[in-house]
Structure formats: structure tokens, C-alpha cells
Design an enzyme around this catalytic site. Structure first.
Site, PDB file in Angstrom:
ATOM      1  N   GLU A 269       0.839  -1.197   0.000  1.00 44.60           N
ATOM      2  CA  GLU A 269       0.000   0.000   0.000  1.00 44.60           C
ATOM      3  C   GLU A 269       0.875   1.248   0.000  1.00 44.60           C
ATOM      4  OE1 GLU A 269      -1.778  -1.158   3.543  1.00 44.60           O
ATOM      5  OE2 GLU A 269      -3.255  -2.477   2.601  1.00 44.60           O
TER       6      GLU A 269
ATOM      7  N   GLU B   9      -4.856  -6.927   2.338  1.00 44.76           N
ATOM      8  CA  GLU B   9      -3.615  -7.593   2.746  1.00 44.76           C
ATOM      9  C   GLU B   9      -3.659  -9.096   2.528  1.00 44.76           C
ATOM     10  OE1 GLU B   9      -5.177  -5.296   4.503  1.00 44.76           O
ATOM     11  OE2 GLU B   9      -3.724  -3.707   4.940  1.00 44.76           O
TER      12      GLU B   9
ATOM     13  N   PHE C 109       1.887  -1.429   8.628  1.00 44.72           N
ATOM     14  CA  PHE C 109       2.184  -1.463  10.063  1.00 44.72           C
ATOM     15  C   PHE C 109       2.126  -2.929  10.479  1.00 44.72           C
ATOM     16  CE2 PHE C 109       0.688   2.855   9.732  1.00 44.72           C
ATOM     17  CZ  PHE C 109       1.104   3.566  10.854  1.00 44.72           C
TER      18      PHE C 109
ATOM     19  N   ASP D  97       1.097  -3.989  13.074  1.00 46.38           N
ATOM     20  CA  ASP D  97      -0.187  -4.136  13.784  1.00 46.38           C
ATOM     21  C   ASP D  97      -1.295  -4.653  12.867  1.00 46.38           C
ATOM     22  OD1 ASP D  97       0.355  -1.898  16.301  1.00 46.38           O
ATOM     23  OD2 ASP D  97       1.401  -1.574  14.412  1.00 46.38           O
ATOM     24  N   PHE D  98      -1.126  -4.496  11.559  1.00 46.80           N
ATOM     25  CA  PHE D  98      -2.173  -4.907  10.624  1.00 46.80           C
ATOM     26  C   PHE D  98      -2.083  -6.393  10.259  1.00 46.80           C
ATOM     27  CE2 PHE D  98      -2.086  -0.355   8.575  1.00 46.80           C
ATOM     28  CZ  PHE D  98      -2.442   0.197   9.793  1.00 46.80           C
TER      29      PHE D  98
ATOM     30  N   HIS E  24      -1.416   0.913  16.431  1.00 49.12           N
ATOM     31  CA  HIS E  24      -0.393   1.359  15.461  1.00 49.12           C
ATOM     32  C   HIS E  24       0.992   1.512  16.087  1.00 49.12           C
ATOM     33  CE1 HIS E  24      -4.103   2.547  13.392  1.00 49.12           C
ATOM     34  NE2 HIS E  24      -3.427   2.607  12.274  1.00 49.12           N
TER      35      HIS E  24
END
Lengths: 333, 335
Positions: free
Chosen positions: A31, A62, A85, A87-88, A131
Site C-alpha cells: 500500500e 492484505e 504497520f 499491527d495490521f 499502530h
């Protein structure tokens, strides 16, 4: 060593661009990697040089594009896929740990997945619970992927070359605070001299970033610099050795154990959650190999709570140089 | 609607000012009274106003990472929301959450900062209402960039197969950070994602709150009457960068200019004028909204910051035995 000083992000891109020039089958996908050049400057200049076909912006999907990375890698290409990130990871973890990390084993080595998954980690800038995580332990715990965490520009370039050339999946976790972003100033340290030529740093080779006789501090990523700061502060009083793991999978146990045999004291510093993570793993390995040499152990990590937003709260939970100093002193070395 | 819209617009303008404090001339994301990321919704007001007009306090709303305009329309406590954005003790989450993690159970409002991930909980709220035989509904707001997320597509299917009272509202601002819609999907009308799941769908092609109001009346009504889900897309505009500090180098100048031109608030003012609402009355609404915003911001800035020890509180509602182990011990080593 050249005298060319690079930020960590430039060093990473240097390696990626080199590999893309050398091998048509290397491409970047993620992205905002093309026009935006990576939210954290991880792809600066690549679209300009290689075009949209090899520096591909993806939809916010993703599962699809990380899974597509797995498929392209299994077809023999060498994709570099960015998860913006770390976190994703939750929205795509099945592709990461059930496909990317297991297909080689399940095929008994008949399938290889030469893919690099790069991802931004870390807090320190009040981006709150979704994040700011590092999640080093999460990825390192799950078998089948190599896990890389650079702390300097020199290491970042050598590890990136190695990651792209490696025939297995590599998760390349870069700390935002180390990248040299204009809008998130880095500490002194990550910006180093970086040779123009290509070179690799072997996986599983920890680096003694500072030698010392009294206490071994083992850490990674941003906290290498926090530990060095602490060691500087303690100098003349306590002689601290700072070991930068550089890769979690494979893990260089030997360098750590050797150091503890010399110092007798171990402090493990991690920006990830405390329980079931890097600090516990390092401590266990040292205990298994050098229990008799060990007189004291301390862990410095995120207490087991999500990362809070407000400045006083984040400062409370994130390990800082002072926490490392306190941990070292508590061992009365 | 007008009141919500002007409140939201002015609120964002004031937050922008506060956010930039301490971040000029050098932009350091962790400096100033509001650190971290800040996603502002100027240009998005019409979708929130038009949809939330049809909701009650009992109805659930989930918002994405750009939540302020939706929160204002839903009746989230403005002072406590502002205190949260400033990271204060009296904020909605006592400073733990931050601007894209706002929770106000009093009005059934929640957020997620992860793209598309606020959608399934809205489906769950609708499921609960259906099981309890109420006529309450749930609305999930998401951006057009999120419609390519599995969570959204899976939610559509589940909502339809269970005929749940939920409305999916896509705020199409044309941009997923730096990626224009046409580069990430071949379907210009995002509401058509509903068609593949046999879900009624509609698109409002202008950020016109009155048009949104009309479209949402049907969608929310359908849910309230237990006739299942709807996908509604609203064309909005991103008047600013994706987050504060985004220089938008990737965005054509004419697109930036266009986003500034087509303004939902001016449209709303025209609509009010045509409906016979006097300019003085509109000005009074605006002045009142601005006063409320200013008051909320100055109140929030006066609030105390949380005590560091609060970082260990409320991880669980029923703290398990041994939870004290996660707190730092006095010897400095338990971290």
C-alpha cells in the site's frame, strides 16, 4: 568502509534497488509504495526508477496481496511485500503463518517461498494501541519464517540484501523511529556509514555493539540505541556489554551465552510485550546453557497491556534508557 | 443536520490548529498538545449528517479512523471526546485510546483504527438487536478504500444470510491515502459490492446531505422494519491530507482544488435558504456550534493528564489473579 552516511531507510532502499537492477524477478508490492514512496520511506525513488509494474500499489487487501506474494514466490519470483504497520498482520495472518511459513515444510522442501515481508514496527510517537506494536515475539514464535530486526543503516542494508536473496520467507521488521524520517526524528546511532557496493549480513549473527565486562544487555531494534545510551550513562561505574540480536530467527544463542559467561549478569530489553516473548526466550536459552555462570537476570519490556495513547501513559509503559539503567543497577554487578 | 455539519467542520479546523502547535517549522509527529496521527474529516460531513439523522441513541454506529464527524452526529459527548484527543484523564478512554479509538457506550458509538475492521462489530450489534427482537439498527461507516477488505465482504454475506438490521455506509472520498479509487478497483460504484450478496444498494453521487438523508431514510427504514441490510455509498471529499502532515505530493492540483470547491456545507446552506430558513437563523446555529466547540477544546485543555499508574488499569473488567505481576515492581526490574 565508505564514508557515505545513510539513514536506515535509504540503506534499505539502496539494497532493494540493487537487487531489482540485478534480478528482473524482484518486485515490490504494497500500500502506498509507488507514488507515496512508502509511508515510512521504505521505497523512496523506486517507482521513479522501476515504474509501476515493479513497484505496485495494491488495494487495501492484505490477505490478497500478501497471499499473492506467496504465490509469486512459489512461482520463482522474489517479491518484497510491505505490510504497512505490523499491527495490521491480523487481517492477513493466515497467508503469513499458514501459507508463507508452512508451505516449504509441508511439501518437505519441494516448495520454496523466497519472499520478503517488510513491515514497520514500534511506538514512541503516541499512535496508540493499534499502530505502535513491535510484535517481534509473535512472528518469531511461529515456525517457518526468518525474522530480521535491523538497528542501524549498515545492518539494514546487509540484512535486506540477505533477505531478498534468501530462498525462504523473511519478515523484515523495521522500527519507524530508526528510519530517519523528517517527521519522526531518529536518535543518534542508526545513521551510519554504508558501503555503496552490495554485501550481506548472515542471519543468526548477533552483533556486539559495545563491549563490557560487568553486565550483558541483549536487545534489538530501537532499544539497541536505548541500551547504548544507558551503557554510556553507566560507564565508569558499570561496564556494560550491549548485544544487538539483529535476527530473531535464526537466533545467535552462542554470542549471548559467551557474553554471559564473561559477565555473569543478563539484562534483556525488548519493546514487545513482556510475557511469552523475546525476553523470556533469551533468558531461557541462557539458563539452559550457562546457568552456573549466571548470577542475575532482569527483563525490561512492555508490561502486558496494550499501548496507551496519552504521553504520560505511553512513557510509563515503553522501556526507556532509564529503565535499562535501573535494571543493570538492580543486579549490583 | 446543518448544526452537526458546521460543528464538525469547525471542530476539525480547531483541531488542526491545535495539532500544528509545536509541529512548526519542523513537523515532528510526537510533538505538541495532540501527538500521533490525526485523520480529519473535512469534506465528509454530509454522510454522517444524512445517515445519523435517522438514528436513535439505542442504535449502534461504528466508525473508522476518521471518526469525528460521525461521533458528533451520533451525540458522543463533545467535551470527553476532545479530552480523549488531547490525551486527558477525563477523556472517553481516559487518554488510553486516542482520536481513532473513541468509545462512547452511552450512545453506542465505537471505532477501529484498522481499515474495515469496524464493520464486523456493527454486524454483531445488529445480530444482538435481532435476537432481542428490538427494532434498533446498526450502521457501519467505512471508506471506499476499505471495500476491498475481506472483513467487509464477509460481513456483507453474513448480514444478508442472517437478514440483519445493518446499513453499510461507504464514504467515498476518492483516495485511499495516495491511491485513487480507479487504481484499486474496477467498479466505480462501491455500493455494487452489495449486489453480489443480493443486498439492496444505492449511491449518492454528490456530497449533498439532503440527498444522503433521503437515501438513508430508505436504508435505515429497511433495517428497522427487519427487511435486512443495505449498502449505501456517499460521494464525499477529502479536503485535507490523509493525516495531518500529509503533503499530498501524489495528488493532482486540480483534484485538490475540486475537493475545496464542491462543499457540502454550502450546499446545505442553499437547501436551508430554499426551505425558507433565514440567514440569521443559520448564522445563529453556526455561532452556537462554534461556541460549543471552543468551549469543549478549552475545557479539554484544562483537564489533567492521566497519572502514569493508570496505564495498568482496566485491561480486564475482571482482573485475573496474578494480574499485579504485570505492574512494575519497585526494584525497577519488573518491566
Amino acid at each position: 568502509m565508505s564514508d557515505r552516511q545513510l539513514t536506515m531507510s535509504r540503506a534499505m532502499v539502496d539494497a532493494i534497488a540493487h537487487e531489482m537492477r540485478e534480478d528482473e524477478e524482484v518486485f515490490v508490492m504494497g500500500e502506498d509504495v509507488a507514488d507515496y514512496e512508502g509511508i515510512f520511506d521504505s521505497t523512496t525513488g523506486l517507482r521513479e526508477e522501476f515504474g509501476y509494474d515493479r513497484v505496485m500499489d495494491t488495494p487495501i487487501s492484505e490477505t490478497a496481496f500478501i497471499g499473492a506474494g506467496v504465490g509469486a514466490a512459489q512461482a520463482g519470483m522474489r517479491p518484497i511485500v510491505e505490510l504497512m504497520f505490523t499491527d495490521f498482520f491480523g487481517v492477513a495472518m493466515d497467508q503469513i503463518y499458514n501459507n508463507m511459513a508452512k508451505n516449504t515444510y509441508m511439501s518437505d522442501g519441494n516448495v520454496s517461498v523466497p519472499m520478503t515481508l517488510m513491515t514497520a514496527v514500534g511506538g514512541t510517537y503516541n499512535d496508540a494501541a493499534q499502530h505502535s506494536q513491535t510484535l517481534y515475539g509473535t512472528f518469531a514464535h511461529l515456525p517457518g519464517m526468518k525474522v530480521v530486526v535491523p538497528s542501524t543503516a549498515y545492518d539494514a542494508k546487509g540484512l535486506m540484501h540477505k533477505a531478498i536473496r534468501d530462498d525462504d520467507p523473511v519478515v523484515y521488521m523495521f522500527h519507524k523511529r530508526l528510519m530517519g524520517l523528517g517527521w519522526m526524528p531518529a536518535p543518534d546511532g542508526p545513521k551510519t556509514a554504508v558501503p555503496a557496493d552490495d554485501y550481506t549480513i548472515p542471519f543468526g549473527s548477533a552483533d556486539v555493539k559495545r563491549e563490557g565486562a560487568d553486565v550483558t544487555v541483549v536487545t534489538l531494534g530501537l532499544h539497541v540505541h536505548r541500551a547504548l545510551e544507558a551503557a554510556e550513562e553507566l560507564a565508569g561505574d558499570v561496564d556494560v556489554e550491549v548485544i544487538d540480536l539483529r535476527t530473531l530467527v535464526p537466533l545467535d544463542t552462542e554470542t549471548v551465552v559467551e557474553s554471559v559467561r564473561k559477565t555473569g549478569n543478563l539484562v534483556v530489553v525488548d519493546e514487545d510485550y513482556r510475557s511469552y516473548g523475546v525476553t523470556g526466550e533469551i533468558t531461557a536459552r541462557v539458563a539452559e546453557s550457562a546457568l552456573d555462570d549466571l548470577s542475575g537476570v532482569e527483563r525490561v519490556a512492555l508490561p502486558d497491556v496494550p499501548i496507551p495513547y496519552a504521553r504520560p501513559l505511553e512513557n510509563e509503559v515503553l522501556p526507556e534508557a532509564q529503565d535499562v539503567i535501573d535494571a543493570v543497577r538492580s543486579l549490583s554487578p | 443536520m446543518y448544526e452537526w455539519m458546521v460543528t464538525a467542520r469547525y471542530y476539525e479546523e480547531r483541531l488542526q490548529e491545535e495539532y500544528m502547535e509545536g509541529k512548526e517549522p519542523a513537523f515532528d509527529i510526537s510533538a505538541g498538545p495532540i501527538p500521533g496521527e490525526l485523520h480529519l474529516a473535512a469534506g465528509h460531513e454530509s454522510s454522517a449528517a444524512g445517515v445519523v439523522s435517522h438514528l436513535r441513541a439505542e442504535d449502534t454506529v461504528t466508525a473508522p479512523h476518521r471518526p469525528h464527524h460521525i461521533a458528533i452526529a451520533k451525540g458522543v459527548d463533545l467535551k470527553r471526546m476532545t479530552a480523549e484527543i488531547f490525551g486527558r484523564e477525563t477523556g472517553l478512554g481516559s487518554g488510553k485510546g486516542g482520536h481513532m479509538h473513541l468509545f462512547d457506550p452511552d450512545v453506542n458509538f465505537a471505532c477501529s483504527g484498522i481499515i474495515g475492521q469496524g464493520v464486523p462489530p456493527a454486524v454483531g450489534a445488529a445480530l444482538a438487536e435481532k435476537k432481542r427482537n428490538t427494532d434498533n439498527v446498526a450502521v457501519a461507516f467505512l471508506g471506499e478504500g476499505a471495500i476491498d477488505q475481506g472483513a467487509f465482504l464477509e460481513s456483507l454475506n453474513l448480514a444478508k444470510v442472517q437478514e440483519l438490521p445493518v446499513v453499510f455506509v461507504i464514504e467515498d472520498n476518492d483516495w485511499a491515502i495516495s491511491m485513487p479509487k480507479e487504481r484499486v478497483t474496477d467498479v466505480a460504484d462501491g455500493s455494487k459490492r452489495g449486489a453480489g450478496h443480493n443486498i439492496p444498494h444505492d449511491r449518492v453521487p454528490q456530497d449533498d446531505a439532503v440527498q444522503v438523508f433521503d437515501a438513508a431514510r430508505e436504508a435505515v427504514g429497511r433495517a428497522r422494519d427487519d427487511n435486512g441490510p443495505t449498502v449505501l455509498e456517499v460521494q464525499v471529499h477529502r479536503r485535507m491530507g490523509h493525516f495531518m502532515g500529509d503533503a499530498e505530493a501524489y495528488r493532482p492540483e486540480e483534484d485538490k482544488a475540486a475537493a475545496q470547491m464542491r462543499d457540502s456545507i454550502e450546499r446545505m446552506e442553499d437547501a436551508l435558504e430554499n426551505a425558507g430558513v433565514a440567514a440569521d437563523d443559520r448564522d445563529a446555529i453556526r455561532a452556537d456550534a462554534e461556541a460549543r466547540v471552543d468551549e469543549a477544546i478549552s475545557w479539554a485543555k484544562d483537564q489533567p493528564e492521566p497519572d502514569p499508574s493508570a496505564a495498568y488499569e482496566n485491561e480486564f473488567v475482571n482482573p485475573p489473579a496474578g494480574v499485579a505481576d504485570t505492574e512494575p515492581a519497585t526494584d525497577g526490574g519488573e518491566r
